[in-house]
Design an enzyme around this catalytic site. Structure first.
Site, PDB file in Angstrom:
ATOM      1  N   GLU A  72       0.982  -1.093   0.062  1.00  0.00           N
ATOM      2  CA  GLU A  72       0.005  -0.045   0.233  1.00  0.00           C
ATOM      3  C   GLU A  72       0.915   1.226  -0.140  1.00  0.00           C
ATOM      4  OE1 GLU A  72      -3.715  -1.731   2.602  1.00  0.00           O
ATOM      5  OE2 GLU A  72      -1.833  -0.956   3.686  1.00  0.00           O
ATOM      6  N   LYS A  85       3.635   7.075   2.914  1.00  0.00           N
ATOM      7  CA  LYS A  85       4.334   5.773   3.564  1.00  0.00           C
ATOM      8  C   LYS A  85       4.025   4.621   2.788  1.00  0.00           C
ATOM      9  CE  LYS A  85       2.329   3.400   7.013  1.00  0.00           C
ATOM     10  NZ  LYS A  85       2.013   3.007   8.527  1.00  0.00           N
ATOM     11  N   ARG A 128       3.654   4.530  16.070  1.00  0.00           N
ATOM     12  CA  ARG A 128       2.579   5.526  15.955  1.00  0.00           C
ATOM     13  C   ARG A 128       1.151   4.939  15.979  1.00  0.00           C
ATOM     14  NH1 ARG A 128      -1.204   3.806  12.159  1.00  0.00           N
ATOM     15  NH2 ARG A 128      -0.623   3.993   9.976  1.00  0.00           N
ATOM     16  N   THR A 217      -4.605  -9.246  15.722  1.00  0.00           N
ATOM     17  CA  THR A 217      -4.131 -10.727  15.148  1.00  0.00           C
ATOM     18  C   THR A 217      -3.908 -10.252  13.532  1.00  0.00           C
ATOM     19  OG1 THR A 217      -6.678 -11.153  14.765  1.00  0.00           O
ATOM     20  CG2 THR A 217      -5.613 -12.022  16.649  1.00  0.00           C
ATOM     21  N   ASP A 243      -7.169  -4.683   8.706  1.00  0.00           N
ATOM     22  CA  ASP A 243      -6.973  -3.628   8.054  1.00  0.00           C
ATOM     23  C   ASP A 243      -6.861  -3.717   6.574  1.00  0.00           C
ATOM     24  OD1 ASP A 243      -4.933  -5.364   7.743  1.00  0.00           O
ATOM     25  OD2 ASP A 243      -3.258  -4.235   8.693  1.00  0.00           O
TER      26      ASP A 243
END
Length: 355
Positions: A72, A85, A128, A217, A243
């Site tokens: 990503e 990022k 973060r 997890t 995510d």
């Protein structure tokens, strides 16, 4: 025959160099500041940027999915600086002795487009992410929360624990992982950090008496780490393992009876726990709570749930923090990465003079 030219390429200008923070220097920076101090600082920077949320460019991360994982890019800008990022998520890597998540990031000036910072972000992302969880919990968790259940004891677990203590005063950890070796690792790493540690045999045991429940997890699949009957009233759930599309941790009935708080709904509805819910399922954006425009926790019996998937503004905050720390710390190298000829029209001439 003419004599060889004695003309040499000019030395790179100051603008050609950017500060580069390697993994080694990031570790030196963290230890020079102190882990808990840095976590508190990051939580403050992230909160400050959430307060000016409306100033940022916002877009869901650009993701390339495969059967093995995801790669990503996460960009944003506040109009003065631009940051992005690069990050991957490959759950299979752990079995191959590799990190599940790796990352690096860049911060650049908007007015010139010139980069000013390039840094590792594998460690920084862990910091973060934990700082974001702790900052959110400071607004949503029951007041005086001292006990956290940590379900999933992988690479993120210790950072979550340290941040929850630094920001919120959590002092008791109840740890569970399907892999006993992961729990043993977390117990070992945290044994000298002043926590009361309890290794648990089941998720049900882990959440007994916990005011904060963190799930983290790694499997890229629909999973049910917590079922509805496991979650009682009055807790804060910090759900940070989901995510990407197809990856969840909570039964949807938990979502149905919780007040759900998110970073950026267009991204969370694709990647978070709420991907299980209808498109009109109600959520509250955390920046609205932080700015005081929308309430967070309002009653003791309320279940608050942070559906945290990670958003680019949090990485921007971390990049901004590292840049600011380098003003007084030497933990960086100068990287000659920008071609900056004396005459901006004569890039070819600069190349020729380098023979």
């Amino acid at each position: 025959m003419s004599a060889p030219s004695t003309t040499t390429a000019p030395a790179p200008s100051d603008l050609a160099f950017i500060r580069f923070v390697s993994v080694e220097n990031m570790m030196k920076l963290v230890h020079s500041i102190g882990v808990e101090t840095m976590l508190k600082d990051l939580a403050r920077y992230i909160e400050d940027d959430f307060k000016r949320w409306e100033k940022f460019d916002k877009t869901p991360r650009v993701a390339s999915h495969s059967e093995e994982g995801v790669i990503e890019l996460m960009p944003t800008s506040d109009g003065e600086d631009y940051g992005f990022k690069y990050v991957n998520g490959h759950p299979k890597n752990m079995k191959e002795g590799l990190q599940t998540v790796t990352a690096f990031g860049l911060l650049a000036r908007v007015d010139t487009g010139y980069p000013e910072l390039l840094t590792e972000m594998t460690l920084l992302t862990a910091l973060r992410t934990a700082a974001t969880s702790a900052m959110v919990a400071s607004h949503l968790a029951p007041k005086g929360s001292k006990t956290m259940a940590m379900i999933g004891n992988g690479a993120q677990s210790e950072f979550q624990a340290m941040a929850m203590r630094a920001v919120n005063g959590v002092d008791t950890l109840r740890l569970y992982d399907i892999d006993n070796a992961a729990t043993d690792k977390a117990m070992r790493n945290l044994s000298s950090q002043g926590f009361k540690l309890v290794a648990c045999a089941t998720p049900e045991e882990a959440i007994e008496g916990a005011q904060i429940i963190t799930t983290c997890t790694a499997d890229k699949q629909y999973a049910t780490i917590l079922t509805d009957n496991m979650v009682g009233a009055g807790v804060h759930i910090n759900a940070i393992g989901g995510d990407c599309p197809g990856k969840t941790e909570l039964h949807k009935d938990i979502l149905a009876r919780s007040d759900v708080f998110v970073e950026y709904p267009p991204q969370t509805r694709i990647e978070g726990e709420i991907q299980q819910m209808p498109d009109d399922f109600p959520v509250t954006e955390m920046w609205q709570v932080i700015t005081g425009t929308t309430p967070g926790r309002t009653i003791d019996r309320q279940i608050t749930l942070f559906d945290g998937v990670g958003f680019a503004i949090e990485d921007f905050s971390a990049l901004r923090y590292v840049r600011d720390q380098l003003r007084d710390n030497p933990y960086f190298d100068k990287l000659d990465i920008i071609a900056d000829p004396d005459d901006p029209r004569d890039l070819f001439g600069m190349l020729q003079r380098a023979k």
